[in-house]
Design an enzyme around this catalytic site. Structure first.
Site, PDB file in Angstrom:
ATOM      1  N   LYS A  32       0.822  -1.211   0.000  1.00 56.55           N
ATOM      2  CA  LYS A  32       0.000   0.000   0.000  1.00 56.55           C
ATOM      3  C   LYS A  32       0.860   1.267   0.000  1.00 56.55           C
ATOM      4  O   LYS A  32       0.449   2.294  -0.530  1.00 56.55           O
ATOM      5  CB  LYS A  32      -0.927   0.027   1.212  1.00 56.55           C
TER       6      LYS A  32
HETATM    7  C1  LIG Z   1      -4.080  -4.871   0.475  1.00 50.85           C
HETATM    8  C2  LIG Z   1      -3.258  -6.102   0.399  1.00 50.85           C
HETATM    9  C3  LIG Z   1      -3.530  -7.096  -0.534  1.00 50.85           C
HETATM   10  C4  LIG Z   1      -4.705  -7.035  -1.477  1.00 50.85           C
HETATM   11  O1  LIG Z   1      -4.604  -5.982  -2.371  1.00 50.85           O
HETATM   12  P1  LIG Z   1      -5.907  -5.519  -3.192  1.00 50.85           P
HETATM   13  O2  LIG Z   1      -5.469  -4.342  -3.957  1.00 50.85           O
HETATM   14  O3  LIG Z   1      -6.942  -5.213  -2.153  1.00 50.85           O
HETATM   15  O4  LIG Z   1      -6.282  -6.684  -4.029  1.00 50.85           O
HETATM   16  C5  LIG Z   1      -2.678  -8.187  -0.601  1.00 50.85           C
HETATM   17  N1  LIG Z   1      -1.645  -8.308   0.246  1.00 50.85           N
HETATM   18  C6  LIG Z   1      -1.363  -7.373   1.169  1.00 50.85           C
HETATM   19  C7  LIG Z   1      -0.212  -7.582   2.083  1.00 50.85           C
HETATM   20  C8  LIG Z   1      -2.143  -6.231   1.275  1.00 50.85           C
HETATM   21  O5  LIG Z   1      -1.850  -5.311   2.199  1.00 50.85           O
END
Ligand SMILES: *Cc1c(COP(=O)(O)O)cnc(C)c1O
Length: 467
Positions: A112
């Site tokens: 993120k």
């Molecule tokens: C948010 C997240 C995901 C999923 O990502 P999306 O964009 O919601 O599909 C997968 N792995 C981790 C570690 C995340 O923080």
């Protein structure tokens, strides 16, 4: 560059408008009115650029000059300077054809940060220029919240309130949010699931009076700017492995469908991506859809990969809109029926054509631990989300063995110490800047799954900061 709503009933906006609005007024998601498409020669020219410069170039294709590339470049250079490696998103080879694209070297140790560290400064830039303030509300199953808080803390034009499902995030995830003592940051622990939190956020946006009063904005993955900022690492890694002169595939562990949608967008922009492999845990709605056109929601079950404990993947609506030939009426109707009946009717022809690109693979908790153990034996320490991505790459790879598979490695193993310990016996140490995380005091407010109470809390939080 203009953006339209997937539900067709909101006025088009420019990039800045979409950045500040998050969700469209009709409940839809913003998408570019037309996709920028690059030629092979144009892709080749991007090879070898430092990551922040590449990201500024790609993002500028979506901003329509506002902000322009010259403004974006120093902004992104500063944003990615907070990462622990100058490569920002290094590629690590796992086996002869599989590579981990490590997206977890930012301040909160999950992918993120790749978008969020840039989103904070982008918001600040636009708001300061306009002399405006916003309140950001967001729902998190774990990683979005901490990344958003890190990106927005102490920014004077922004208040931020993050909702997380009480007891359903890992201790590291919760502490990364609740130990930030900045005045503009508040955390709510909701008595409910992540989908409940997401519904509360959507309901706040649907409450026009409240939305206007607090100038609501979102940084969760429904915000188009997040998606746009996730496209560059797909471009960079594909170029590094030979694109546009060689096809590549991506495997992405998926929850809200945002990260894999960014990969889809790169493909839509002309990057030669043969396959997109979606990895899920036991909450496998997307995999059930890909393998059998069964898009039906079930109850959310907790797992070792909590950031993927999601049944309603909000970004899927953007793909749906494209699959339905950009028919906003049909998209709105499919979403309405999904809400009402828990099952989304998708025409067979649209599903079959999506299956040319998408593959899916789901792994339960025991399988995830086994995969972490297996990878550790090969010298790679993976967190549960990344392990699911790698397992998906192994189980449903592209038929042509010459096509490399790049797996989005979405979290640092230290972020999920319990699963890593169970699978390997190892304590993955937290990096130095987070070493005292467990000693810091926490601050959060428990609330029931009740819109009225959550809205009152948000009002009070803002009043405190603007008084
Ligand atoms: C948010 C997240 C995901 C999923 O990502 P999306 O964009 O919601 O599909 C997968 N792995 C981790 C570690 C995340 O923080």
């Amino acid at each position: 560059m203009r953006y339209i709503s997937t539900r067709g009933d909101a006025p088009p906006r420019d990039f800045e408008g979409v950045l500040l609005a998050g969700l469209a007024e009709d409940g839809g998601l913003f998408v570019p009115e037309t996709w920028p498409v690059l030629t092979s020669a144009e892709w080749r020219k991007l090879r070898g650029l430092p990551y922040p410069q590449l990201a500024a170039r790609i993002l500028s294709l979506f901003t329509g000059g506002q902000p322009d590339e010259a403004t974006l470049r120093p902004m992104l250079e500063r944003a990615y300077a907070s990462f622990s490696t100058p490569a920002v998103a290094p590629l690590v080879q796992i086996d002869h054809r599989t590579f981990a694209l490590e997206l977890f070297h930012g301040p909160t140790l999950a992918f993120k940060d790749m978008a969020m560290q840039a989103l904070g400064p982008l918001f600040d830039h636009v708001l300061t220029r306009r002399g405006e303030r916003v309140t950001i509300v967001g729902a998190t199953s774990g990683d979005t919240g901490s990344a958003a808080i890190e990106a927005c803390r102490d920014r004077s034009a922004i208040d931020i309130v993050i909702l997380h499902p009480e007891g359903r995030t890992s201790a590291v995830q919760r502490r990364q949010m609740t130990t930030v003592m900045a005045d503009n940051v508040a955390n709510i622990a909701v008595d409910g699931s992540f989908d409940d939190c997401q519904d509360l956020v959507k309901a706040m946006f649907a409450d026009a009076e409240f939305r206007g009063e607090v100038r609501l904005s979102a940084v969760n993955s429904i915000n188009w700017a997040r998606i746009a900022l996730q496209i560059p690492y797909y471009v960079a890694s594909a170029l590094a492995l030979g694109a546009p002169d060689r096809e590549v595939a991506f495997a992405v562990p998926t929850g809200n469908f945002g990260n894999v949608l960014a990969a889809w967008a790169a493909r839509r922009m002309g990057l030669p991506i043969s396959q997109l492999i979606v990895g899920s845990n036991r909450n496998d709605i997307l995999v059930r859809w890909i393998t059998g056109n069964d898009m039906s929601a079930r109850a959310v079950e907790p797992s070792h990969s909590p950031s993927m404990d999601i049944q309603v993947s909000s970004n899927f609506e953007r793909l749906l809109f494209e699959m339905l030939g950009r028919d906003a009426k049909a998209t709105a109707e499919a979403m309405r029926r999904f809400r009402a009946e828990g099952k989304m009717p998708i025409p067979d022809a649209a599903w079959k054509s999506a299956c040319q690109v998408f593959r899916g693979f789901a792994l339960d908790d025991p399988g995830t631990l086994e995969e972490i153990t297996r990878l550790h034996g090969q010298g790679y320490l993976a967190d549960p989300h990344t392990a699911i991505g790698i397992a998906a790459a192994m189980h449903v790879p592209p038929a042509d063995p010459a096509i490399p598979v790049i797996v989005a490695a979405t979290a640092h193993p230290a972020k999920f110490p319990d699963a890593v310990r169970q699978a390997t016996g190892l304590e993955a140490p937290l990096p130095p800047r987070l070493a005292d995380l467990y000693d810091r005091p926490e601050r959060f407010t428990r609330l029931p799954n009740d819109l009225g109470q959550v809205e009152s809390f948000v009002r009070a939080h803002i009043r405190r900061n603007t008084a």
